[in-house]
Enzyme design. Structure first.
Site, PDB file in Angstrom:
ATOM      1  N   HIS A 273       0.838  -1.211   0.000  1.00  0.00           N
ATOM      2  CA  HIS A 273       0.000   0.000   0.000  1.00  0.00           C
ATOM      3  C   HIS A 273       0.876   1.266   0.000  1.00  0.00           C
ATOM      4  O   HIS A 273       0.959   1.929  -1.014  1.00  0.00           O
ATOM      5  CB  HIS A 273      -1.006   0.034   1.163  1.00  0.00           C
ATOM      6  CG  HIS A 273      -1.943  -1.125   1.177  1.00  0.00           C
ATOM      7  ND1 HIS A 273      -2.762  -1.410   0.121  1.00  0.00           N
ATOM      8  CD2 HIS A 273      -2.168  -2.095   2.106  1.00  0.00           C
ATOM      9  CE1 HIS A 273      -3.466  -2.501   0.398  1.00  0.00           C
ATOM     10  NE2 HIS A 273      -3.117  -2.931   1.580  1.00  0.00           N
ATOM     11  N   ASP A 324      -4.957  -7.961  -3.657  1.00  0.00           N
ATOM     12  CA  ASP A 324      -5.311  -7.855  -2.244  1.00  0.00           C
ATOM     13  C   ASP A 324      -6.628  -8.542  -1.893  1.00  0.00           C
ATOM     14  O   ASP A 324      -6.663  -9.744  -1.670  1.00  0.00           O
ATOM     15  CB  ASP A 324      -5.312  -6.364  -1.860  1.00  0.00           C
ATOM     16  CG  ASP A 324      -5.313  -6.128  -0.351  1.00  0.00           C
ATOM     17  OD1 ASP A 324      -5.363  -7.115   0.399  1.00  0.00           O
ATOM     18  OD2 ASP A 324      -5.261  -4.966   0.081  1.00  0.00           O
TER      19      ASP A 324
HETATM   20 ZN    ZN Z   1      -3.576  -6.923   2.301  1.00  0.00          ZN
END
Ligand code: ZN
Length: 452
Positions: A273, A324
């Site tokens: 991220h 993800d």
């Molecule tokens: Zn994750």
């Protein structure tokens, strides 16, 4: 295996008449540009081919809730309320469920052009929070799924010890994640032994992951990463603004600042991220040779914020992409949203070219960064059509709606920026053609969905 491609993506550009040969390890052993018909005798004839991409961040079990968290009966739905719903599903998934979910998910990834996945895996214990007789039970479910579908896998057993910054121990919803540096290293070693016993060692790898700074104390980060060898290290970082505020409140530093100052980053590290990252933090990540994993569709779905793409490109930061939570399983959509997020923020076009004074192909810049960053995330030779790299290929369907009539020089841009996209007619991993469709996998997935 021997292939002849009319057009192949070599060194970041389309190249005609390329002869490719892979060796017994599934790595490229010969690449001949402008190959003649005589040289190409006996080769499998392909049209237009790309290297496969690494999906650098996956929690396979979350595929089971894709599309199911867009309905709400409360106000103020956010990342944290989504997490509670995700936990409730996580508590019901057994090894057979996980295998069927992951098998279907990995077959979807192969259909859309991912040939390798990094599995950030923290569902270690049984639903009661007790260790399975074989502590690797859930890990093997993911390895079996990868083996069935043929996708390459980097397992990242994930350390999860605390419920929050300054809150040691787990809450009851997190009981399946319980782990120690020692238990994670044991899981890593079990997969490494399995990989070494195979004839093709480049399809399975194991590193380690740290769930986040909120879930692991500094001393435990050190004891894990000082014993995990040269393999990749992944960590969730700076995804949510609340997480940044909490980290400042507890440590006086922003999450990436804290890592840069305390974690001895190096090129093993992949920061997942890094959504809320300042210019100087990007500088620090780049200087310490770490990489970033961006997950644009999940970050959009969870309302995380925009990654600073133009600054990352300006500083030549290494980055890869991941899906993800699997609200999307297609890399073209991830790259498109990454660019579009920056366009909407800056009100400019072709933002990925700003560091090049606006010149070139946006698709080329995005694809090449994702390709090169994927190698660091997976810890395997996956950097494209180049000697010694794994022989992964995507054959593009030039008859698909989005590519029809597009000149060859613009194919990469059209792959990413023209939709709908269902563009790959065949996929190869380590030199072997992949069968991406199984009626049984689909039936198993549907059965699992009804049981959860
Ligand atoms: Zn994750």
């Amino acid at each position: 295996m021997k292939f002849k491609a009319n057009l192949a993506w070599v060194n970041g550009t389309w190249t005609p008449n390329v002869l490719l040969e892979s060796d017994e390890h599934g790595l490229w052993s010969r690449i001949k540009l402008d190959a003649t018909d005589i040289e190409s005798e006996g080769a499998l004839k392909l049209g237009c081919v790309l290297p496969g991409l690494v999906n650098a961040h996956s929690h396979a079990f979350q595929r089971a809730i894709a599309g199911l968290t867009e309905y709400s009966e409360q106000s103020g739905d956010d990342f944290w309320s989504w997490r509670d719903r995700m936990y409730r599903v996580a508590l019901t998934i057994g090894p057979d469920h996980l295998e069927s979910i992951a098998t279907w998910l990995y077959s979807e990834m192969l259909k859309s052009g991912y040939t390798h996945v990094c599995e950030f895996h923290y569902l270690h214990r049984n639903p009661d929070g007790v260790e399975y007789a074989d502590p690797s039970e859930m890990t093997w479910a993911l390895v079996r799924a990868a083996d069935k579908t043929g996708i390459g896998l980097t397992m990242l057993p994930t350390l999860y010890m605390n419920q929050g910054l300054g809150q040691s121990g787990l809450n009851s919803m997190q009981r399946r994640f319980a782990s120690t540096p020692e238990s994670i290293l044991n899981l890593q070693q079990a997969v490494v032994r399995q990989a070494k016993s195979r004839s093709t060692q480049f399809s399975l790898n194991a590193g380690v992951a740290i769930h986040s700074l909120r879930a692991v104390a500094p001393t435990e980060i050190q004891s894990l990463t000082s014993h995990s060898g040269a393999a990749p290290v992944h960590i969730h970082i700076a995804e949510q603004s609340k997480e940044v505020a909490d980290c400042i409140a507890h440590t006086g530093l922003r999450p990436v600042e804290w890592l840069l100052a305390n974690a001895n980053l190096d090129k093993r590290w992949n920061l997942v991220h890094a959504t809320h990252t300042s210019v100087s933090e990007i500088q620090g990540i780049q200087a310490q040779q770490a990489s970033v994993v961006i997950c644009p569709t999940t970050e959009a779905n969870l309302g995380d914020g925009f990654f600073d793409l133009p600054e990352a490109l300006r500083q030549s930061l290494s980055w890869s992409i991941g899906t993800d939570s699997h609200v999307n399983r297609n890399w073209t959509e991830e790259l498109r949203l990454l660019e579009y997020g920056a366009r909407l923020s800056l009100r400019k076009r072709n933002v990925a070219l700003l560091h090049k004074n606006g010149h070139g192909s946006t698709g080329q810049v995005l694809f090449e960064h994702a390709l090169q960053g994927g190698t660091q995330a997976a810890g395997l030779p996956l950097a494209g059509i180049s000697l010694g790299q794994r022989a992964d290929l995507l054959e593009i369907d030039l008859e698909s709606d989005s590519l029809l009539g597009v000149p060859s020089a613009r194919l990469m841009d059209a792959l990413i920026f023209s939709t709908p996209s269902n563009n790959f007619k065949s996929v190869f991993v380590a030199g072997q053609k992949i069968d991406r469709n199984s009626v049984q996998w689909k039936a198993d997935f549907v059965k699992t969905m009804t049981e959860l």
